[in-house]
Motif scaffolding. Structure first.
Motif: not given
Ligand code: CA2
Length: 148
Positions: A76-88
């Motif tokens: 969803g919109a976390f695609t565009h800004y979630s460095y936290a999900i990227r780090d996970a």
């Protein structure tokens, strides 16, 4: 049997209820049952998770560590800004495919960037909910090639 986790992020629980011109008329439950049918043919076990909360998605990814062959995620919109999900994803190292129902590259500028895509096997965008099936087949194809 291979195991794949399918994660859907914020607002995707609203699928089929609003904005059919962008996201189609299928509900998330419809998408899940169609994908389960495909998974049955491909002999892969699926688990589904949807959350509107960034931390809950991160917790689910941590729980997935070592327990799945791969992950399909529409963040969803976390695609565009979630460095936290990227780090996970960087932490768990489970191969994943990013899927978007709409074509994020033809929409508002803020949607053109994915902070996750560089870690993904690949990104599918703009092919509607059929993209989930393509994501599953693409993920399995990559896993099969890697194990040869
Ligand atoms: O195209 C996609 O799959 C998106 O990941 C969907 C996200 C959006 O923020 C991304 O930029 C692209 C939004 C999902 C919202 O889903 C709704 C579905 C029906 C009604 C309202 C929202």
């Amino acid at each position: 049997m291979r195991k794949v986790l399918v994660v859907n992020g914020p607002n995707l629980n609203m699928l089929g209820r609003r904005e059919p011109t962008i996201y189609g008329s299928e509900s998330l439950a419809d998408v899940e049952s169609r994908l389960r049918a495909v998974a049955g043919e491909l002999e892969v076990a699926l688990e589904f998770f949807q959350s509107n909360h960034e931390g809950a998605i991160i917790d689910r990814l941590h729980e997935a560590f070592g327990n799945y062959d791969g992950i399909i995620i529409n963040p969803g919109a976390f695609t565009h800004y979630s460095y936290a999900i990227r780090d996970a994803f960087a932490a768990i190292k489970t191969p994943f495919v990013e899927i978007h129902i709409s074509n994020i590259h033809t929409r508002e500028t803020f949607r053109h960037t994915s902070v996750l895509a560089a870690l993904a096997i690949g990104q599918i965008s703009g092919l509607g909910t059929y993209g989930y099936e393509l994501a599953l087949k693409g993920l399995l194809n990559t896993l099969d090639s890697a194990s040869k």
